[in-house]
Design a protein around this motif. Structure first.
Motif, mmCIF file in Angstrom:
data_model
loop_
_atom_site.group_PDB
_atom_site.id
_atom_site.type_symbol
_atom_site.label_atom_id
_atom_site.label_comp_id
_atom_site.label_asym_id
_atom_site.label_seq_id
_atom_site.Cartn_x
_atom_site.Cartn_y
_atom_site.Cartn_z
ATOM 1 N N GLU A 271 70.721 -56.748 -10.298
ATOM 2 C CA GLU A 271 71.253 -57.799 -11.175
ATOM 3 C C GLU A 271 71.781 -59.021 -10.433
ATOM 4 O O GLU A 271 71.844 -60.112 -11.022
ATOM 5 N N HIS A 272 72.154 -58.868 -9.159
ATOM 6 C CA HIS A 272 72.754 -59.985 -8.424
ATOM 7 C C HIS A 272 72.141 -60.046 -7.035
ATOM 8 O O HIS A 272 72.333 -59.137 -6.229
ATOM 9 N N GLU A 273 71.441 -61.137 -6.747
ATOM 10 C CA GLU A 273 70.649 -61.182 -5.524
ATOM 11 C C GLU A 273 71.477 -61.227 -4.250
ATOM 12 O O GLU A 273 70.998 -60.850 -3.175
ATOM 13 N N ASN A 274 72.734 -61.652 -4.324
ATOM 14 C CA ASN A 274 73.560 -61.686 -3.114
ATOM 15 C C ASN A 274 74.459 -60.454 -2.978
ATOM 16 O O ASN A 274 75.389 -60.435 -2.172
ATOM 17 N N ILE A 275 74.164 -59.427 -3.772
ATOM 18 C CA ILE A 275 74.881 -58.156 -3.667
ATOM 19 C C ILE A 275 73.900 -57.076 -3.210
ATOM 20 O O ILE A 275 72.804 -56.945 -3.765
ATOM 21 N N PHE A 276 74.315 -56.300 -2.217
ATOM 22 C CA PHE A 276 73.519 -55.194 -1.711
ATOM 23 C C PHE A 276 74.348 -53.914 -1.809
ATOM 24 O O PHE A 276 75.586 -53.951 -1.785
ATOM 25 N N VAL A 277 73.662 -52.793 -1.949
ATOM 26 C CA VAL A 277 74.357 -51.519 -2.198
ATOM 27 C C VAL A 277 73.826 -50.476 -1.223
ATOM 28 O O VAL A 277 72.619 -50.384 -0.989
ATOM 29 N N ILE A 278 74.729 -49.685 -0.673
ATOM 30 C CA ILE A 278 74.332 -48.677 0.299
ATOM 31 C C ILE A 278 75.077 -47.375 0.062
ATOM 32 O O ILE A 278 76.201 -47.364 -0.435
ATOM 33 N N GLY A 279 74.410 -46.267 0.400
ATOM 34 C CA GLY A 279 75.054 -44.953 0.338
ATOM 35 C C GLY A 279 75.217 -44.436 -1.074
ATOM 36 O O GLY A 279 74.439 -44.744 -1.973
ATOM 37 N N ASP A 280 76.290 -43.681 -1.260
ATOM 38 C CA ASP A 280 76.507 -42.973 -2.520
ATOM 39 C C ASP A 280 76.781 -43.903 -3.694
ATOM 40 O O ASP A 280 76.742 -43.476 -4.847
ATOM 41 N N ALA A 281 77.075 -45.173 -3.441
ATOM 42 C CA ALA A 281 77.416 -46.106 -4.521
ATOM 43 C C ALA A 281 76.209 -46.500 -5.370
ATOM 44 O O ALA A 281 76.369 -46.950 -6.496
ATOM 45 N N SER A 282 75.004 -46.337 -4.839
ATOM 46 C CA SER A 282 73.812 -46.805 -5.548
ATOM 47 C C SER A 282 73.249 -45.734 -6.474
ATOM 48 O O SER A 282 73.597 -44.553 -6.377
ATOM 49 N N ASN A 283 72.320 -46.159 -7.334
ATOM 50 C CA ASN A 283 71.666 -45.207 -8.249
ATOM 51 C C ASN A 283 70.256 -44.855 -7.789
ATOM 52 O O ASN A 283 69.478 -44.303 -8.564
ATOM 53 N N ILE A 284 69.899 -45.179 -6.543
ATOM 54 C CA ILE A 284 68.531 -44.908 -6.100
ATOM 55 C C ILE A 284 68.271 -43.399 -6.087
ATOM 56 O O ILE A 284 69.196 -42.607 -5.872
ATOM 57 N N PRO A 285 67.023 -42.972 -6.316
ATOM 58 C CA PRO A 285 66.712 -41.538 -6.418
ATOM 59 C C PRO A 285 66.554 -40.845 -5.077
ATOM 60 O O PRO A 285 65.612 -40.082 -4.853
ATOM 61 N N ALA A 286 67.470 -41.130 -4.157
ATOM 62 C CA ALA A 286 67.487 -40.468 -2.857
ATOM 63 C C ALA A 286 68.733 -39.592 -2.787
ATOM 64 O O ALA A 286 69.685 -39.780 -3.556
#
Length: 414
Positions: free
Chosen positions: A281-296
């Motif tokens: 949703e926001h191009e200048n925000i990046f997410v890493i680790g447990d905070a994200s919803n990626i399926p890893a």
């Protein structure tokens, strides 16, 4: 002066600070990291604390010592993220502006999500081991426990380190054998999944180990409530499992600040591009680790691999270059199986855990999907690697951020 702001000084945030401090010109960029806690915990060590394999001193250190020089370290609680203003409000009333934001706020257990779980028996007959306090309380309980029905339970997915509950069951088997009281302990592993793990190939191997160790398995158990007065967990189909000692993995959710800021999904995880690690949703925000919803997997090894790729993508973003769609969900996890042995699994978004060798094709020295003492030694060595390499942003030699397919019997995820 431009500002790069990192929220969270856990594994992911600390790694990113160390990766970026030498890559961003100090004359142009100020890197700041915000976290409310003084102590940095080696969370994989919480698994070993209840069994007196690790001491409390081995799983915690002063977090400030891992923040590199040149990074502004702010120890304060985060109140609100305001992406429309590119600002973050802190609990003390301070506002911090950013040009680039990295969300590394992790995830937390939320036992209050299940009726009766966090009630009067919490840390008395019902325990977690995903927190320092829970693992320490469980250690004290196991030291004096005389036996009965031990239930190891997962509430729902996703959770941090999906293999940890299985490891706990395996280590409990070994622990009670060594105490000469395994015959007094009935161990049951209860999961909402259809099998022992999230990946079918590994599930087959892990199911065999559960059978071999006489650990009962209850699958497809979607808990509704804990009846702490009658020592039972009950699912939505009215299935019941009795316990004398319940070791549970409660619901895992993202940090409450994500909910307050309107940035998360139903579990407070931030919608994130699974290949670039950029916020959807926001191009200048990046997410890493447990905070994200990626399926890893939500695991330290995944955060380590993400950090290598995210560092390059942030540099590309700053330079106005296209981001690399490179992160493949790579996870590399040791699974303690008790009695001084461990398995090693290696997988990503598209490939199941595979047989083969690691890190060198055909050579090893570590074997995949097979128990060995060498794998156990690798698991034990990881604590040193974590404190001395991973947190400091030092890449592990010969281990690539993306999955190396050479010398492995690959199976694609169906």
């Amino acid at each position: 002066m431009k500002n790069l702001l990192i929220l969270g000084a856990g594994t992911s945030g600390t790694m990113m600070a160390n990766h970026l401090v030498s890559k961003l010109p100090k004359s142009e960029w100020q890197i700041s990291i915000v976290d409310q806690y003084k102590t940095h915990y080696y969370q994989p060590g919480f698994l070993f604390l209840p069994f007196d394999i690790y001491t409390t001193k081995q799983v915690k250190k002063n977090g400030k010592k891992f923040i590199p020089k040149g990074v502004n370290y702010v120890q304060e609680e985060i109140e609100l993220i305001r992406p429309e203003a590119n600002e973050v409000d802190l609990k003390n009333g301070q506002t911090m502006a950013y040009d680039v934001l990295i969300i590394a706020t992790g995830s937390k257990i939320v036992p209050e999500e299940i009726e009766g779980m966090s009630g009067p028996e919490w840390h008395k007959s019902i325990f977690d081991f995903y927190t320092y306090e829970g693992a320490k309380a469980l250690r004290n309980k196991l030291r004096e426990w005389e036996g009965g029905k031990l239930v190891v339970h997962i509430t729902e997915m996703p959770i941090k380190c999906p293999v940890a509950p299985l490891e706990f069951a395996f280590l409990a088997d070994s622990y009670f054998k060594n105490k000469g009281m395994r015959d007094k302990v009935d161990i049951t592993f209860v999961t909402p999944l259809g099998g022992a793990f999230t990946k079918p190939r590994a599930t087959k191997t892990l199911h065999y180990l559960l059978e071999e160790k006489a650990i009962k398995e209850v699958t497809d158990f979607n808990i509704e409530r804990v009846d702490y007065e009658n020592n039972k967990i009950i699912d939505y189909a009215d299935q019941e499992v009795s316990y004398d000692l319940l070791v549970t993995v409660p619901t895992n959710m993202g940090d409450p600040v994500i909910e307050r800021s309107g940035l998360g999904d139903d579990l407070n995880f931030v919608p994130t591009d699974k290949a670039t690690l950029q916020s959807q949703e926001h191009e200048n925000i990046f997410v890493i680790g447990d905070a994200s919803n990626i399926p890893a997997s939500k695991a330290g090894s995944v955060a380590h691999f993400e950090a290598e790729i995210l560092t390059e993508n942030i540099l590309r973003y700053i330079e106005g270059e296209p981001l690399k769609e490179e992160f493949d969900g790579h996870a590399n996890c040791f699974i303690e199986t008790g009695n001084g042995k461990a398995l090693l699994i290696d997988f990503n978004y598209t490939h199941e855990p595979v047989e083969g060798t690691f890190p060198f094709p055909g050579v090893g020295p570590l074997s995949l999907l097979k128990e060995s003492r060498t794998n156990h030694m690798g698991k034990m060595a990881f604590r040193w690697i974590y404190w001395n390499m991973l947190l400091k942003g030092i890449n592990i030699p010969f281990v690539s951020a993306t999955m190396n397919e050479k010398g492995k019997k690959l199976e694609e995820v169906s």
